[in-house]
Write a protein that holds these residues in place. Sequence first.
Motif, PDB file in Angstrom:
ATOM      1  N   LEU A 173       0.835  -1.209   0.000  1.00 46.99           N
ATOM      2  CA  LEU A 173       0.000   0.000   0.000  1.00 46.99           C
ATOM      3  C   LEU A 173       0.859   1.245   0.000  1.00 46.99           C
ATOM      4  O   LEU A 173       1.759   1.379   0.835  1.00 46.99           O
ATOM      5  CB  LEU A 173      -0.880   0.041   1.263  1.00 46.99           C
ATOM      6  CG  LEU A 173      -1.903  -1.071   1.467  1.00 46.99           C
ATOM      7  CD1 LEU A 173      -2.634  -0.852   2.804  1.00 46.99           C
ATOM      8  CD2 LEU A 173      -2.909  -1.076   0.314  1.00 46.99           C
ATOM      9  N   LEU A 174       0.594   2.158  -0.912  1.00 50.30           N
ATOM     10  CA  LEU A 174       1.234   3.473  -0.865  1.00 50.30           C
ATOM     11  C   LEU A 174       0.160   4.523  -0.693  1.00 50.30           C
ATOM     12  O   LEU A 174      -0.926   4.436  -1.289  1.00 50.30           O
ATOM     13  CB  LEU A 174       2.044   3.730  -2.145  1.00 50.30           C
ATOM     14  CG  LEU A 174       3.381   2.989  -2.227  1.00 50.30           C
ATOM     15  CD1 LEU A 174       3.995   3.146  -3.618  1.00 50.30           C
ATOM     16  CD2 LEU A 174       4.360   3.492  -1.169  1.00 50.30           C
ATOM     17  N   ASP A 175       0.466   5.502   0.150  1.00 46.63           N
ATOM     18  CA  ASP A 175      -0.473   6.594   0.406  1.00 46.63           C
ATOM     19  C   ASP A 175      -0.669   7.378  -0.892  1.00 46.63           C
ATOM     20  O   ASP A 175       0.290   7.891  -1.468  1.00 46.63           O
ATOM     21  CB  ASP A 175       0.125   7.497   1.498  1.00 46.63           C
ATOM     22  CG  ASP A 175      -0.889   8.492   2.038  1.00 46.63           C
ATOM     23  OD1 ASP A 175      -1.971   8.632   1.429  1.00 46.63           O
ATOM     24  OD2 ASP A 175      -0.603   9.118   3.072  1.00 46.63           O
ATOM     25  N   ALA A 176      -1.926   7.447  -1.362  1.00 43.83           N
ATOM     26  CA  ALA A 176      -2.211   8.158  -2.613  1.00 43.83           C
ATOM     27  C   ALA A 176      -2.809   9.544  -2.341  1.00 43.83           C
ATOM     28  O   ALA A 176      -3.319  10.194  -3.248  1.00 43.83           O
ATOM     29  CB  ALA A 176      -3.151   7.334  -3.485  1.00 43.83           C
ATOM     30  N   ARG A 177      -2.740  10.023  -1.085  1.00 40.26           N
ATOM     31  CA  ARG A 177      -3.378  11.284  -0.667  1.00 40.26           C
ATOM     32  C   ARG A 177      -4.901  11.209  -0.919  1.00 40.26           C
ATOM     33  O   ARG A 177      -5.390  10.174  -1.319  1.00 40.26           O
ATOM     34  CB  ARG A 177      -2.789  12.492  -1.429  1.00 40.26           C
ATOM     35  CG  ARG A 177      -1.276  12.520  -1.486  1.00 40.26           C
ATOM     36  CD  ARG A 177      -0.693  12.994  -0.156  1.00 40.26           C
ATOM     37  NE  ARG A 177       0.753  12.725  -0.093  1.00 40.26           N
ATOM     38  CZ  ARG A 177       1.670  13.668   0.087  1.00 40.26           C
ATOM     39  NH1 ARG A 177       1.305  14.933   0.274  1.00 40.26           N
ATOM     40  NH2 ARG A 177       2.934  13.370   0.152  1.00 40.26           N
ATOM     41  N   LYS A 178      -5.613  12.328  -0.672  1.00 37.10           N
ATOM     42  CA  LYS A 178      -7.062  12.370  -0.865  1.00 37.10           C
ATOM     43  C   LYS A 178      -7.751  11.157  -0.227  1.00 37.10           C
ATOM     44  O   LYS A 178      -8.715  10.624  -0.793  1.00 37.10           O
ATOM     45  CB  LYS A 178      -7.407  12.360  -2.360  1.00 37.10           C
ATOM     46  CG  LYS A 178      -6.828  13.484  -3.167  1.00 37.10           C
ATOM     47  CD  LYS A 178      -6.908  13.078  -4.639  1.00 37.10           C
ATOM     48  CE  LYS A 178      -6.500  14.232  -5.515  1.00 37.10           C
ATOM     49  NZ  LYS A 178      -7.536  15.271  -5.594  1.00 37.10           N
ATOM     50  N   SER A 179      -7.221  10.688   0.915  1.00 34.72           N
ATOM     51  CA  SER A 179      -7.814   9.533   1.632  1.00 34.72           C
ATOM     52  C   SER A 179      -7.917   8.278   0.775  1.00 34.72           C
ATOM     53  O   SER A 179      -8.874   7.507   0.913  1.00 34.72           O
ATOM     54  CB  SER A 179      -9.194   9.892   2.188  1.00 34.72           C
ATOM     55  OG  SER A 179      -9.114  11.066   2.963  1.00 34.72           O
ATOM     56  N   GLU A 180      -6.942   8.086  -0.114  1.00 33.75           N
ATOM     57  CA  GLU A 180      -6.911   6.856  -0.895  1.00 33.75           C
ATOM     58  C   GLU A 180      -5.539   6.197  -0.784  1.00 33.75           C
ATOM     59  O   GLU A 180      -4.576   6.829  -0.362  1.00 33.75           O
ATOM     60  CB  GLU A 180      -7.217   7.146  -2.372  1.00 33.75           C
ATOM     61  CG  GLU A 180      -8.654   7.625  -2.585  1.00 33.75           C
ATOM     62  CD  GLU A 180      -9.050   7.615  -4.050  1.00 33.75           C
ATOM     63  OE1 GLU A 180     -10.150   7.116  -4.356  1.00 33.75           O
ATOM     64  OE2 GLU A 180      -8.259   8.113  -4.881  1.00 33.75           O
ATOM     65  N   VAL A 181      -5.499   4.915  -1.159  1.00 36.68           N
ATOM     66  CA  VAL A 181      -4.225   4.192  -1.218  1.00 36.68           C
ATOM     67  C   VAL A 181      -4.087   3.534  -2.591  1.00 36.68           C
ATOM     68  O   VAL A 181      -5.076   3.125  -3.201  1.00 36.68           O
ATOM     69  CB  VAL A 181      -4.106   3.088  -0.138  1.00 36.68           C
ATOM     70  CG1 VAL A 181      -3.914   3.690   1.250  1.00 36.68           C
ATOM     71  CG2 VAL A 181      -5.312   2.148  -0.165  1.00 36.68           C
ATOM     72  N   TYR A 182      -2.843   3.451  -3.061  1.00 38.04           N
ATOM     73  CA  TYR A 182      -2.529   2.566  -4.168  1.00 38.04           C
ATOM     74  C   TYR A 182      -2.329   1.193  -3.552  1.00 38.04           C
ATOM     75  O   TYR A 182      -1.642   1.069  -2.526  1.00 38.04           O
ATOM     76  CB  TYR A 182      -1.238   2.996  -4.868  1.00 38.04           C
ATOM     77  CG  TYR A 182      -1.322   4.363  -5.499  1.00 38.04           C
ATOM     78  CD1 TYR A 182      -2.157   4.598  -6.577  1.00 38.04           C
ATOM     79  CD2 TYR A 182      -0.545   5.409  -5.015  1.00 38.04           C
ATOM     80  CE1 TYR A 182      -2.234   5.857  -7.166  1.00 38.04           C
ATOM     81  CE2 TYR A 182      -0.613   6.672  -5.598  1.00 38.04           C
ATOM     82  CZ  TYR A 182      -1.461   6.884  -6.665  1.00 38.04           C
ATOM     83  OH  TYR A 182      -1.533   8.132  -7.236  1.00 38.04           O
ATOM     84  N   ALA A 183      -2.933   0.168  -4.148  1.00 39.90           N
ATOM     85  CA  ALA A 183      -2.891  -1.151  -3.532  1.00 39.90           C
ATOM     86  C   ALA A 183      -2.563  -2.223  -4.561  1.00 39.90           C
ATOM     87  O   ALA A 183      -3.035  -2.185  -5.705  1.00 39.90           O
ATOM     88  CB  ALA A 183      -4.240  -1.464  -2.885  1.00 39.90           C
TER      89      ALA A 183
END
Lengths: 232, 232
Positions: free
Chosen positions: A115-125
């Motif tokens: 998981l990487l923090d994608a900002r805007k309360s989302e994650v790259y998964a």
Amino acid sequence: MNELLLVVDTATPAGSVALSRGTTLLGEIALNVRKNHTDHLLNIIQQLLKDADLSLGQLDAFGVVLGPGSFTGLRVGVATVKGLALATDRPVVGVSSLATLAMQVPLSVFPVCALLDARKSEVYAGLFDWKNDRLEPMGEETVLPPARLLDSLDQELVFVGDGALAYRELIVARLGGRAHFPPWPLHMPRASSAASLVLDGLRQQKVIPLESLVPAYIRPSEAEVMWASREG
Amino acid sequence: MNELLLVVDTATPAGSVALSRGTTLLGEIALNVRKNHTDHLLNIIQQLLKDADLSLGQLDAFGVVLGPGSFTGLRVGVATVKGLALATDRPVVGVSSLATLAMQVPLSVFPVCALLDARKSEVYAGLFDWKNDRLEPMGEETVLPPARLLDSLDQELVFVGDGALAYRELIVARLGGRAHFPPWPLHMPRASSAASLVLDGLRQQKVIPLESLVPAYIRPSEAEVMWASREG
């Protein structure tokens, strides 16, 4: 085959550069100090080459982490590698930031959720599994709110990456003892971990033509979205 | 607690230095170019501090990989850290090179056999297991011929370290499919992997008084053996 490779990762604020010869890591510099990649990437590349008594002209190929991750970071990383590859006429292999993270939990007992923090309360998964001692992706990489990701997960998993740290409480609240985390130094993607994916790609001739070398954003950048909405 | 730590590993020809704040890795420089640690260790320490905009006086503690490993490398690493700790009046925590390697195979499906080449056809060996997401040693670290080590092993294991690479053929010949190996970039011990062991040690107040800070050789150095035989 003893290919001399330089690999660059700028998918997160923690950038790193690794140098390898065949399956031997020659060195790595990693910096997680929230400095601008534009200012520092070329410096650490030069520093690493100098420490190893090598010059750009001696390299056989370049590797770059294409994403997903920080829009600006990835642009700087890809542009830098593109420039170096053009100047030296060497091939480039691109790899996933999420697969790079999963390489840092080798032979794990449970599948890996990178998981990487994608900002805007989302994650790259991205979900990965170790089969026959090799990393295999389980489905497409995606971007979504962490709560929605967790709705779809009920198995025991190892969570790795800055997104795993940012949403650790939520993950544990949902999955309890089914959520596992590696030691803290392993949550930033490392160019050295990408290097073995790059070498595999090079040997399988998965070289990207320079004109097609672009970051893998998964979702359009904020700038592009704003531009599109202004245009529309 | 946000302890600022500098951690040094010189147990193998591949030296590395890592900098961390609490449970965040700030940076690492690793070099595996068979240069003399004496010449380069202080340089890479200074380089890393400079890249992170930090000075020695700001550090809260030092960590050092005590061994087992290269006699000369360990002496240089321990002496350097001792000097820095004395000058700055900061505590030192020492950790095992074999445990450091095992940290690089986190949450592995099988126990980890960390091996470092001890020359003279021997390996330094340590067995570790991941229990409740924590690394636990299974018995004492030792030094012995790899064939004798393999006589005592029949379970599925993950082999990591330059000793695992040096004796890979022998290991596979004996254990076949029961022997597993992580990707190649993970076989050199890394100061960043030692950093989480160092932080644990610091928080448990396992600080070593400077006068007791010596490399962990497991067996006497060749020089000491020769000296003893001349004396005897």
